[in-house]
Enzyme design. Structure first.
Site, short mmCIF file in Angstrom:
data_model
loop_
_atom_site.label_atom_id
_atom_site.label_comp_id
_atom_site.label_asym_id
_atom_site.label_seq_id
_atom_site.Cartn_x
_atom_site.Cartn_y
_atom_site.Cartn_z
N CYS A 170 0.93 -1.65 15.66
CA CYS A 170 1.03 -1.35 14.23
C CYS A 170 0.52 -2.51 13.38
O CYS A 170 0.88 -3.67 13.61
CB CYS A 170 2.47 -1.04 13.88
SG CYS A 170 2.75 -0.73 12.13
N CYS A 180 6.34 -6.42 7.57
CA CYS A 180 7.39 -5.86 8.42
C CYS A 180 7.76 -6.89 9.48
O CYS A 180 6.91 -7.63 9.95
CB CYS A 180 6.89 -4.58 9.09
SG CYS A 180 8.15 -3.74 10.07
N CYS A 234 5.84 -4.28 16.07
CA CYS A 234 5.36 -3.31 17.07
C CYS A 234 3.90 -3.64 17.39
O CYS A 234 3.10 -3.90 16.49
CB CYS A 234 5.49 -1.88 16.55
SG CYS A 234 7.20 -1.42 16.23
N GLU A 270 0.84 -1.19 0.00
CA GLU A 270 0.00 0.00 0.00
C GLU A 270 0.87 1.24 0.00
O GLU A 270 1.98 1.24 0.54
CB GLU A 270 -0.91 0.00 1.24
CG GLU A 270 -2.03 -1.01 1.10
CD GLU A 270 -2.81 -1.21 2.40
OE1 GLU A 270 -4.04 -1.18 2.34
OE2 GLU A 270 -2.18 -1.40 3.45
N CYS A 288 3.45 8.55 1.05
CA CYS A 288 3.93 7.68 2.13
C CYS A 288 4.24 6.32 1.51
O CYS A 288 3.35 5.58 1.11
CB CYS A 288 2.83 7.58 3.18
SG CYS A 288 3.27 6.60 4.60
N CYS A 295 -1.45 6.56 10.10
CA CYS A 295 -0.24 5.92 10.65
C CYS A 295 -0.51 4.56 11.24
O CYS A 295 -1.39 4.41 12.08
CB CYS A 295 0.34 6.76 11.78
SG CYS A 295 1.00 8.28 11.22
N1 SAH Z 1 9.22 1.07 10.53
C1 SAH Z 1 9.29 2.49 10.56
C2 SAH Z 1 8.30 3.21 9.66
C3 SAH Z 1 6.88 2.74 9.62
S1 SAH Z 1 5.61 3.34 10.64
C4 SAH Z 1 9.14 2.98 11.98
O1 SAH Z 1 8.87 2.19 12.86
O2 SAH Z 1 9.35 4.17 12.21
C5 SAH Z 1 5.53 5.07 10.68
C6 SAH Z 1 5.14 5.60 12.06
O3 SAH Z 1 3.79 5.23 12.43
C7 SAH Z 1 6.04 5.03 13.15
O4 SAH Z 1 6.38 6.08 14.04
C8 SAH Z 1 5.12 4.05 13.83
O5 SAH Z 1 5.54 3.71 15.12
C9 SAH Z 1 3.81 4.77 13.77
N2 SAH Z 1 2.63 3.92 14.05
C10 SAH Z 1 2.50 2.59 13.82
N3 SAH Z 1 1.27 2.15 14.19
C11 SAH Z 1 0.61 3.23 14.66
C12 SAH Z 1 -0.71 3.43 15.17
N4 SAH Z 1 -1.58 2.43 15.27
N5 SAH Z 1 -1.05 4.67 15.55
C13 SAH Z 1 -0.18 5.72 15.42
N6 SAH Z 1 1.06 5.58 14.93
C14 SAH Z 1 1.46 4.36 14.57
#
Ligand code: SAH
Length: 342
Positions: free
Chosen positions: A117, A110, A114, A90, A103, A331
């Site tokens: 996420c 991934c 996390c 995406e 983006c 995000c």
């Molecule tokens: N792997 C990279 C980039 C991808 S995510 C990283 O971890 O930075 C981009 C941003 O969105 C990151 O800061 C991530 O932690 C955040 N993110 C992921 N899931 C989220 C959610 N459910 N709500 C808000 N931010 C989120």
């Protein structure tokens, strides 16, 4: 296997074409065609027919195909694109007054896992090539018939786990004979792979580096992000300090506020103490709900006191405006779906 010229920098195309005894201006022409979105050597009409045939015989140009597109009420567009091997990714277009920001995804899925996420929920499938990342930009730009001026590597994937291809992509999109996207308009976001932050610093690129910090205490960070088991917050911040020393660029710390987990005064105070005096900015993101794992987040206004507190401590901070939440494009909401689900 045929090489994909879309993944080549202009310099690399010049070297490659030199092996065919073609002069650099021919390589430049090929590069310019690719950057204009051309995906078929036959269309490169300022090359002779024999040259075009030689190219088709020896090389490919990776192209992505649109599976679907969703438009949000705020104008954000989420594209589901298919890669040559059938994998799906995406990419999200956000329209701002200052330009169009894309983006990008850097991996299929991934590996970072996390907790909050969606991208990591099905694990990592593979890295994307520079050409596959580039084609996200070329595809969307062609679709909207407008220029993409800003790039954020915040789609699915951990860009620093795919560093070589990401650096190649940055080199390609920054090229004046191509998209000419200023590296100051590019943000690379990482969950905090410490050795790769040192490695990235060596390139001295004027990009914006964003660090997904999300907590100020190791135990809280560990409960949110498996990578915190590997590197402590202090180790991570030390790498970031070294990065700032090398590049002289301000770092952005991302902080996804999860109610009751990391948004209470003690933790925010700790955050301020850790970041005080650093060349940095804090970007607060009210966590977006993913598969109902979290309760609906507070209204953004509910977090203004955190911004005020950080600012009082001398730390620049903002709350990120969320775009595309209604189409699961905000995000952390990007998730590769299997074709069977479509
Ligand atoms: N792997 C990279 C980039 C991808 S995510 C990283 O971890 O930075 C981009 C941003 O969105 C990151 O800061 C991530 O932690 C955040 N993110 C992921 N899931 C989220 C959610 N459910 N709500 C808000 N931010 C989120």
């Amino acid at each position: 296997m045929k090489k994909d010229l879309k993944s080549f920098t202009r310099k690399e195309i010049i070297l490659e074409m030199a092996s065919l005894e073609w002069p650099p201006y021919r390589a430049n022409q090929i590069f310019q065609w690719i950057q204009k979105g051309c995906s078929d050597f036959a269309e490169m009409t300022n090359l002779s027919k024999i040259m075009r045939e030689t190219l088709s015989k020896n090389y490919i140009l990776t192209s992505l195909w649109q599976v679907s597109k969703q438009t949000s009420q705020d104008g954000t567009e989420k594209y589901l694109l298919e890669l040559p091997d059938g994998e799906l990714i995406e990419t999200v277009l956000m329209r701002y007054k200052h330009g169009n920001s894309l983006c990008l995804s850097s991996q299929v899925g991934c590996a970072m896992g996390c907790q909050f996420c969606a991208s990591g929920m099905e694990g990592l499938s593979r890295n994307l090539s520079a050409g596959e990342m580039l084609d996200q930009i070329l595809f969307v730009s062609r679709d909207i018939k407008e220029r993409i001026s800003h790039v954020v590597m915040m789609g699915s994937g951990e860009p620093l786990q795919n560093l070589e291809e990401v650096v190649k992509l940055l080199n390609i999109i920054n090229d004046k004979q191509g998209l000419n996207i200023s590296l100051r308009h590019v943000t690379v976001s990482t969950c905090g792979l410490v050795p790769q932050i040192y490695e990235l610093a060596e390139y001295k690129l004027p990009i914006n580096l964003a660090i997904s910090l999300h907590a100020a205490s190791d135990n809280i960070r560990k409960s949110m992000m498996p990578i915190a088991e590997r590197y402590s917050i202090d180790e991570l911040l030390e790498a970031c300090d070294a990065y700032v020393d090398k590049t002289n660029r301000r770092i952005t710390y991302e902080y996804a506020l999860v109610p009751g987990i990391n948004d209470y005064p003690d933790e925010i105070n700790k955050l301020a103490q850790k970041l005080k005096g650093k060349l940095c900015h804090v970007n607060l993101i009210p966590v977006n709900p993913v598969d109902d794992v979290f309760p609906a987040h507070h209204h953004h206004k509910g977090y203004h006191h955190i911004v005020e507190f950080l600012e009082k401590e001398g730390i620049s901070a903002t709350i990120r405006r969320e775009l595309g939440a209604d189409i699961d494009a905000a995000c952390g909401q990007l998730k590769r779906r299997s074709k069977a689900d479509l």
